[in-house]
Enzyme design. Structure first.
Site, PDB file in Angstrom:
ATOM      1  N   SER A 171       0.877  -1.280  -0.013  1.00 51.07           N
ATOM      2  CA  SER A 171      -0.035   0.019   0.120  1.00 51.07           C
ATOM      3  C   SER A 171       0.904   1.082  -0.041  1.00 51.07           C
ATOM      4  O   SER A 171       1.883   1.107  -0.675  1.00 51.07           O
ATOM      5  CB  SER A 171      -0.937  -0.163   1.238  1.00 51.07           C
ATOM      6  OG  SER A 171      -1.584   1.280   1.439  1.00 51.07           O
TER       7      SER A 171
ATOM      8  N   TYR B 137      -4.805   7.821  -7.033  1.00 48.06           N
ATOM      9  CA  TYR B 137      -3.635   6.976  -6.434  1.00 48.06           C
ATOM     10  C   TYR B 137      -4.375   6.463  -4.985  1.00 48.06           C
ATOM     11  O   TYR B 137      -4.056   5.321  -4.561  1.00 48.06           O
ATOM     12  CB  TYR B 137      -2.462   7.808  -6.209  1.00 48.06           C
ATOM     13  CG  TYR B 137      -1.419   6.937  -5.657  1.00 48.06           C
ATOM     14  CD1 TYR B 137      -0.799   5.859  -6.140  1.00 48.06           C
ATOM     15  CD2 TYR B 137      -0.651   6.994  -4.313  1.00 48.06           C
ATOM     16  CE1 TYR B 137       0.120   4.844  -5.670  1.00 48.06           C
ATOM     17  CE2 TYR B 137       0.200   6.314  -3.803  1.00 48.06           C
ATOM     18  CZ  TYR B 137       0.701   5.306  -4.434  1.00 48.06           C
ATOM     19  OH  TYR B 137       1.799   4.450  -3.930  1.00 48.06           O
TER      20      TYR B 137
ATOM     21  N   LYS C 126      -4.821   2.656  -3.215  1.00 41.14           N
ATOM     22  CA  LYS C 126      -4.187   2.148  -2.040  1.00 41.14           C
ATOM     23  C   LYS C 126      -5.075   1.995  -0.892  1.00 41.14           C
ATOM     24  O   LYS C 126      -4.930   1.163  -0.040  1.00 41.14           O
ATOM     25  CB  LYS C 126      -2.925   3.277  -1.596  1.00 41.14           C
ATOM     26  CG  LYS C 126      -1.995   3.006  -2.564  1.00 41.14           C
ATOM     27  CD  LYS C 126      -1.364   1.689  -2.775  1.00 41.14           C
ATOM     28  CE  LYS C 126      -0.149   1.555  -3.839  1.00 41.14           C
ATOM     29  NZ  LYS C 126       0.456   0.418  -4.199  1.00 41.14           N
TER      30      LYS C 126
HETATM   31  N1  LIG Z   1       8.664   4.761  -3.749  1.00 38.22           N
HETATM   32  C1  LIG Z   1       7.653   5.515  -2.968  1.00 38.22           C
HETATM   33  O1  LIG Z   1       7.771   6.407  -2.414  1.00 38.22           O
HETATM   34  C2  LIG Z   1       6.599   4.650  -2.524  1.00 38.22           C
HETATM   35  C3  LIG Z   1       5.803   4.954  -1.502  1.00 38.22           C
HETATM   36  C4  LIG Z   1       4.691   4.416  -1.102  1.00 38.22           C
HETATM   37  C5  LIG Z   1       4.266   3.281  -1.774  1.00 38.22           C
HETATM   38  N2  LIG Z   1       4.894   2.806  -2.937  1.00 38.22           N
HETATM   39  C6  LIG Z   1       4.457   1.617  -3.807  1.00 38.22           C
HETATM   40  O2  LIG Z   1       5.729   0.657  -3.758  1.00 38.22           O
HETATM   41  C7  LIG Z   1       5.437  -0.265  -4.791  1.00 38.22           C
HETATM   42  C8  LIG Z   1       6.585  -0.252  -5.712  1.00 38.22           C
HETATM   43  O3  LIG Z   1       6.879   0.976  -6.463  1.00 38.22           O
HETATM   44  P1  LIG Z   1       8.284   1.566  -6.185  1.00 38.22           P
HETATM   45  O4  LIG Z   1       8.255   2.546  -5.185  1.00 38.22           O
HETATM   46  O5  LIG Z   1       9.510   0.625  -6.265  1.00 38.22           O
HETATM   47  O6  LIG Z   1       8.564   2.235  -7.729  1.00 38.22           O
HETATM   48  P2  LIG Z   1       9.324   1.658  -9.217  1.00 38.22           P
HETATM   49  O7  LIG Z   1      10.675   1.735  -9.020  1.00 38.22           O
HETATM   50  O8  LIG Z   1       8.408   2.370  -9.916  1.00 38.22           O
HETATM   51  O9  LIG Z   1       8.835   0.127  -9.319  1.00 38.22           O
HETATM   52  C9  LIG Z   1       7.423  -0.238  -9.661  1.00 38.22           C
HETATM   53  C10 LIG Z   1       7.729  -1.708 -10.405  1.00 38.22           C
HETATM   54  O10 LIG Z   1       6.309  -2.135 -11.161  1.00 38.22           O
HETATM   55  C11 LIG Z   1       6.361  -2.616 -12.044  1.00 38.22           C
HETATM   56  N3  LIG Z   1       4.884  -2.467 -12.631  1.00 38.22           N
HETATM   57  C12 LIG Z   1       4.383  -1.402 -13.084  1.00 38.22           C
HETATM   58  N4  LIG Z   1       3.228  -1.549 -13.953  1.00 38.22           N
HETATM   59  C13 LIG Z   1       3.319  -2.733 -13.771  1.00 38.22           C
HETATM   60  C14 LIG Z   1       2.208  -3.994 -14.287  1.00 38.22           C
HETATM   61  N5  LIG Z   1       1.279  -3.672 -15.075  1.00 38.22           N
HETATM   62  N6  LIG Z   1       2.893  -5.378 -14.109  1.00 38.22           N
HETATM   63  C15 LIG Z   1       3.802  -5.744 -13.442  1.00 38.22           C
HETATM   64  N7  LIG Z   1       4.427  -4.956 -12.920  1.00 38.22           N
HETATM   65  C16 LIG Z   1       4.362  -3.419 -13.287  1.00 38.22           C
HETATM   66  C17 LIG Z   1       7.481  -1.558 -12.721  1.00 38.22           C
HETATM   67  O11 LIG Z   1       7.820  -2.172 -13.818  1.00 38.22           O
HETATM   68  P3  LIG Z   1       8.399  -1.362 -15.078  1.00 38.22           P
HETATM   69  O12 LIG Z   1       9.992  -1.122 -14.789  1.00 38.22           O
HETATM   70  O13 LIG Z   1       8.212  -2.316 -16.126  1.00 38.22           O
HETATM   71  O14 LIG Z   1       7.598  -0.518 -15.176  1.00 38.22           O
HETATM   72  C18 LIG Z   1       8.424  -1.285 -11.621  1.00 38.22           C
HETATM   73  O15 LIG Z   1       9.377  -2.639 -11.751  1.00 38.22           O
HETATM   74  C19 LIG Z   1       4.233   0.193  -5.793  1.00 38.22           C
HETATM   75  O16 LIG Z   1       3.134  -0.406  -5.411  1.00 38.22           O
HETATM   76  C20 LIG Z   1       4.096   1.803  -5.233  1.00 38.22           C
HETATM   77  O17 LIG Z   1       2.780   2.359  -5.060  1.00 38.22           O
HETATM   78  C21 LIG Z   1       6.113   3.447  -3.255  1.00 38.22           C
END
Ligand SMILES: NC(=O)c1ccc[n+]([C@@H]2O[C@H](COP(=O)([O-])OP(=O)(O)OC[C@H]3O[C@@H](n4cnc5c(N)ncnc54)[C@H](OP(=O)(O)O)[C@@H]3O)[C@@H](O)[C@H]2O)c1
Length: 281
Positions: A136, A150, A154
């Protein structure tokens, strides 16, 4: 005791990549890492001694969800931990947002997570054990302007996860919801489409969107530390795994503050709230 086979969705970058790198170096762990395109998980090859399965998975494609889960079971015999990490963002005021973008984000963040979980749950029920870790966000508990959709995804993940936890708690299956604040991943940058406000009434919010874009990869949160914390929770707290785990000081402080204020609000309006019922007989 460490669980055996982990599936991590979205392992190309960010949290998913850091989790995959750490899991690939653990003893007695089989890792099913997934990416949308071939070649995006080659960084894992150096750790591979037969315990790593790289799968092509777009969580919006049901056939790929089914294939990934089937291949994992065929190869390793069980699925012990499912990490629903794959996700993206979208910035724009509620009125000016592109609904196609918003709906696609629901397809990934909510329906993709749902699809994966529904494929894996029967396997975990048969095993009478399993852990589902759902990503989340602090944005699943607390809302900012320009992120209404968004938050919708979540908050949905929060509600769905909490309910699954209640349905499966006597079946040996545990659920943990991860709620990060800002972390140094691709999320705020390339993984979040942005619609800049143009209407005079909303122009003030452009600053918030820009600062998120510019702040990408400069946030306080360290995804490598987050990965270690998540794996350590599963290793060391299997019997008292928290349902919710905010990650990052901003996240936990904001969550505490939000709940304090909500509690006060509920108490302040207690008499009004209860006055809506039929009188007790
Ligand atoms: N970073 C933050 O500040 C933050 C804070 C709170 C929550 N989150 C959550 O953490 C989780 C991971 O995100 P992250 O922060 O690590 O960002 P990220 O670096 O952008 O990684 C997201 C990953 O999800 C993949 N993805 C996107 N669409 C997809 C799909 N349709 N099918 C399969 N994979 C898909 C992306 O693949 P591609 O490389 O091919 O695009 C990427 O590998 C997400 O759920 C995000 O909402 C992040």
């Amino acid at each position: 005791m460490m669980s055996k086979t982990w599936i991590v969705t979205g392992s190309h970058t960010g949290f998913g990549k850091e989790l995959a790198i750490k899991l690939a170096q653990e003893n007695n762990i089989n890792l099913v890492a997934t990416s949308r395109k071939k070649g995006q998980l080659d960084y894992l090859d150096q750790y591979d001694h037969g315990q790593i399965d790289k799968e092509i998975l777009d969580v919006t494609k049901h056939d790929q969800v089914v294939t990934t889960v089937n291949n994992a079971v065929k190869r390793f015999g069980s699925i012990d931990v499912l990490v629903n990490n794959a996700g993206l963002g979208y910035f724009g005021t509620f009125e000016e947002s592109d609904l196609d973008d918003a709906k696609y984000m629901f397809d990934v963040n909510v329906w993709g997570l749902v699809d994966m979980t529904r494929e894996v749950l029967p396997i975990m029920r048969n095993q009478k054990s399993g852990i589902i870790i759902n990503f989340s966000s602090i944005g699943g508990l607390f809302s900012f302007p320009t992120l209404s959709f968004y938050h919708g995804t979540k908050y949905a993940v929060e509600g769905i996860s909490e309910s699954i936890a209640k349905e499966t708690k006597d079946l040996g299956i545990k659920v943990m919801i991860i709620e990060p604040s800002g972390f140094r991943t691709d999320w705020a940058g390339r993984s979040s489409h942005k619609t800049m406000p143009t209407h005079d009434d909303y122009k003030q919010f452009a600053k918030f969107i820009k600062s998120n874009e510019e702040g990408a990869h400069h946030e306080a949160g360290d995804p490598e530390k987050a990965a270690k914390i998540i794996i350590d929770e599963v290793k060391n707290h299997i019997d008292d795994l928290p349902l919710r785990l905010p990650l990052g000081k901003y996240s936990v402080d904001t969550a505490i503050d939000k709940y304090k204020q909500a509690l006060q609000l509920f108490k302040n309006n207690y008499n009004i709230s209860t006055s809506a019922d039929q009188p007790e007989k």
